[in-house]
Design a protein around this motif. Structure first.
Motif, PDB file in Angstrom:
ATOM      1  N   GLU A 102       0.846  -1.193   0.000  1.00 53.33           N
ATOM      2  CA  GLU A 102       0.000   0.000   0.000  1.00 53.33           C
ATOM      3  C   GLU A 102       0.883   1.245   0.000  1.00 53.33           C
ATOM      4  O   GLU A 102       2.099   1.170   0.158  1.00 53.33           O
ATOM      5  CB  GLU A 102      -0.931   0.027   1.226  1.00 53.33           C
ATOM      6  N   LEU A 103       0.276   2.394  -0.230  1.00 50.39           N
ATOM      7  CA  LEU A 103       0.865   3.731  -0.056  1.00 50.39           C
ATOM      8  C   LEU A 103       1.873   4.151  -1.120  1.00 50.39           C
ATOM      9  O   LEU A 103       2.081   5.342  -1.329  1.00 50.39           O
ATOM     10  CB  LEU A 103       1.514   3.878   1.327  1.00 50.39           C
ATOM     11  N   ASN A 104       2.537   3.221  -1.772  1.00 44.35           N
ATOM     12  CA  ASN A 104       3.515   3.583  -2.805  1.00 44.35           C
ATOM     13  C   ASN A 104       3.253   2.797  -4.077  1.00 44.35           C
ATOM     14  O   ASN A 104       2.730   1.683  -4.037  1.00 44.35           O
ATOM     15  CB  ASN A 104       4.953   3.295  -2.345  1.00 44.35           C
ATOM     16  N   GLU A 105       3.641   3.381  -5.192  1.00 45.63           N
ATOM     17  CA  GLU A 105       3.630   2.659  -6.457  1.00 45.63           C
ATOM     18  C   GLU A 105       5.049   2.209  -6.780  1.00 45.63           C
ATOM     19  O   GLU A 105       6.022   2.854  -6.373  1.00 45.63           O
ATOM     20  CB  GLU A 105       3.094   3.560  -7.567  1.00 45.63           C
ATOM     21  N   PRO A 106       5.201   1.094  -7.486  1.00 44.12           N
ATOM     22  CA  PRO A 106       4.100   0.266  -7.993  1.00 44.12           C
ATOM     23  C   PRO A 106       3.501  -0.599  -6.884  1.00 44.12           C
ATOM     24  O   PRO A 106       4.226  -1.112  -6.031  1.00 44.12           O
ATOM     25  CB  PRO A 106       4.793  -0.600  -9.047  1.00 44.12           C
ATOM     26  N   LEU A 107       2.178  -0.748  -6.917  1.00 43.69           N
ATOM     27  CA  LEU A 107       1.532  -1.686  -6.027  1.00 43.69           C
ATOM     28  C   LEU A 107       1.797  -3.111  -6.513  1.00 43.69           C
ATOM     29  O   LEU A 107       2.061  -3.342  -7.698  1.00 43.69           O
ATOM     30  CB  LEU A 107       0.038  -1.416  -5.953  1.00 43.69           C
ATOM     31  N   LEU A 108       1.735  -4.054  -5.592  1.00 47.69           N
ATOM     32  CA  LEU A 108       2.102  -5.434  -5.923  1.00 47.69           C
ATOM     33  C   LEU A 108       1.296  -6.002  -7.090  1.00 47.69           C
ATOM     34  O   LEU A 108       1.893  -6.631  -7.985  1.00 47.69           O
ATOM     35  CB  LEU A 108       1.963  -6.311  -4.680  1.00 47.69           C
ATOM     36  N   GLN A 139      -3.007 -13.585  -1.547  1.00 50.45           N
ATOM     37  CA  GLN A 139      -4.134 -13.100  -2.352  1.00 50.45           C
ATOM     38  C   GLN A 139      -3.638 -12.485  -3.655  1.00 50.45           C
ATOM     39  O   GLN A 139      -4.202 -12.743  -4.732  1.00 50.45           O
ATOM     40  CB  GLN A 139      -4.930 -12.072  -1.549  1.00 50.45           C
ATOM     41  N   ALA A 140      -2.592 -11.678  -3.589  1.00 48.57           N
ATOM     42  CA  ALA A 140      -2.048 -11.064  -4.803  1.00 48.57           C
ATOM     43  C   ALA A 140      -1.467 -12.120  -5.734  1.00 48.57           C
ATOM     44  O   ALA A 140      -1.628 -12.047  -6.958  1.00 48.57           O
ATOM     45  CB  ALA A 140      -0.987 -10.030  -4.433  1.00 48.57           C
ATOM     46  N   ALA A 141      -0.784 -13.109  -5.158  1.00 45.89           N
ATOM     47  CA  ALA A 141      -0.198 -14.168  -5.976  1.00 45.89           C
ATOM     48  C   ALA A 141      -1.285 -14.979  -6.673  1.00 45.89           C
ATOM     49  O   ALA A 141      -1.171 -15.331  -7.853  1.00 45.89           O
ATOM     50  CB  ALA A 141       0.676 -15.077  -5.112  1.00 45.89           C
ATOM     51  N   SER A 142      -2.364 -15.274  -5.958  1.00 44.01           N
ATOM     52  CA  SER A 142      -3.452 -16.050  -6.535  1.00 44.01           C
ATOM     53  C   SER A 142      -4.128 -15.307  -7.684  1.00 44.01           C
ATOM     54  O   SER A 142      -4.569 -15.914  -8.664  1.00 44.01           O
ATOM     55  CB  SER A 142      -4.474 -16.386  -5.453  1.00 44.01           C
ATOM     56  N   ALA A 143      -4.200 -13.978  -7.570  1.00 39.92           N
ATOM     57  CA  ALA A 143      -4.836 -13.176  -8.613  1.00 39.92           C
ATOM     58  C   ALA A 143      -3.989 -13.097  -9.882  1.00 39.92           C
ATOM     59  O   ALA A 143      -4.514 -12.795 -10.952  1.00 39.92           O
ATOM     60  CB  ALA A 143      -5.131 -11.773  -8.088  1.00 39.92           C
ATOM     61  N   GLY A 298       3.164 -23.985 -10.107  1.00 34.41           N
ATOM     62  CA  GLY A 298       1.865 -23.425  -9.766  1.00 34.41           C
ATOM     63  C   GLY A 298       1.588 -23.321  -8.279  1.00 34.41           C
ATOM     64  O   GLY A 298       0.524 -22.877  -7.875  1.00 34.41           O
ATOM     65  N   GLU A 299       2.512 -23.741  -7.419  1.00 33.16           N
ATOM     66  CA  GLU A 299       2.257 -23.688  -5.982  1.00 33.16           C
ATOM     67  C   GLU A 299       2.380 -22.256  -5.489  1.00 33.16           C
ATOM     68  O   GLU A 299       3.202 -21.488  -5.941  1.00 33.16           O
ATOM     69  CB  GLU A 299       3.262 -24.571  -5.237  1.00 33.16           C
ATOM     70  N   ARG A 300       1.562 -21.931  -4.494  1.00 36.93           N
ATOM     71  CA  ARG A 300       1.641 -20.608  -3.870  1.00 36.93           C
ATOM     72  C   ARG A 300       1.725 -20.838  -2.375  1.00 36.93           C
ATOM     73  O   ARG A 300       0.741 -20.774  -1.654  1.00 36.93           O
ATOM     74  CB  ARG A 300       0.439 -19.752  -4.248  1.00 36.93           C
TER      75      ARG A 300
END
Length: 305
Positions: A102-108, A139-143, A298-300
């Protein structure tokens, strides 16, 4: 009740040797991984020789995505970028990218979207377990469905972190005689989390730093979400006769919490961990731990500490 390290002096751990050994292991591991395919099998020698003839002495490695929390302090982004530049210097040719929670770019999510289909290892620039490591990163990795991703362990606890904390304290004015003073102590100022495992990790780092300082009491304290706060820990130490108290900034980069913790210091306050060379080596160590576990397929999963 505030947990403190024992008052009696103890022999310091040889963390200089430990950090040097880990650095050598990390370097050797990177070399060995060049001989292994992503499916875990050894690469044929003719493939390795052909790669060398083409100027590619290693196969394309998964992208290293360093995940920072983010801060409104402009020095935070500068510090993280400097740290990642050290990582690139230690591992030329490795694709190293930055994403923020959060708060900075780039966001994950934007960083992951910008990586071509393939493999990526997310390395959290966080110092212990907590909500971000357990929830936000998976969550970000899954997306990012076009990537095969793995998530490394957070940076701490680890001896290289402790060595960095020690060097930052020395830079701020800690002296050898303070290791033997019954008037000296340290408050390890951390961000804090509602996750109880985060406090466990911080207490472990405090014990390791106490050992590094020859048994000087090191009290963990927090800027938010957990107790004690830094001012409360300082008052508790003063009540025990510890008036030469340093604040060790257990923050990856400058920011609001680090500034507030330093302002409360009655004596010296160390700088955040920042772009110290040991931090760059530790970041690569976490990446290499994931690589040593085998193919991503494919593992996370969260790599073991």
């Amino acid at each position: 009740m505030t947990e403190t390290a024992p008052e009696h002096p103890r022999e310091p751990l040889p963390l200089d040797s430990t950090a040097q050994l880990l650095t050598r292991i990390t370097s050797q591991l990177g070399t060995q991984l060049s001989l292994v395919s992503l499916n875990g099998t050894r690469r044929p020698m003719h493939r390795i020789r052909n790669d060398a003839h083409r100027g590619n002495e290693r196969p394309s490695a998964p992208t290293l995505v360093a995940v920072a929390h983010g801060s409104r302090d402009p020095q935070a982004l500068h510090t993280v970028q400097e740290l990642l530049q050290r990582v690139r210097e230690l591992r030329p040719g490795l694709d190293v990218r930055l994403g923020h929670i959060e708060l900075n770019e780039p966001l994950l999510p934007a960083t992951l979207d910008g990586i071509p289909a393939g493999d990526a290892v997310l390395v959290p620039l966080l110092l212990g377990r907590g909500h971000h490591v357990r929830h936000d990163l998976p969550q970000a990795a899954s997306a990012a469905g076009h990537l095969r991703t793995r998530i490394a362990a957070p940076l701490g606890p680890h001896p290289m972190l402790v060595e960095t904390l020690h060097e930052r304290l020395v830079d701020a004015g800690w002296q050898d005689e303070d290791d033997r003073s019954r008037n000296a102590a340290v408050v390890l100022a951390a961000a804090g989390s509602r996750d109880p495992d985060s406090a466990v990790d911080t207490r472990r780092t405090a014990r390791m730093l106490s050992d590094r300082l020859g048994g000087v009491p090191v009290v963990p304290a927090y800027a938010s979400a957990a107790t004690p706060t830094v001012p409360v820990a300082l008052r508790a130490l003063a009540a025990r006769g510890r008036h030469r108290v340093a604040v060790a900034s257990y923050f990856t980069a400058p920011g609001r919490f680090a500034t507030a913790a330093a302002a409360a210091a009655p004596w010296i306050a160390s700088a955040p961990l920042g772009a110290h060379p040991s931090m760059a080596r530790l970041l690569l160590h976490r990446y290499d731990q994931v690589m040593a576990e085998g193919s991503l397929e494919g593992e996370r999963l969260l790599a073991s500490a």
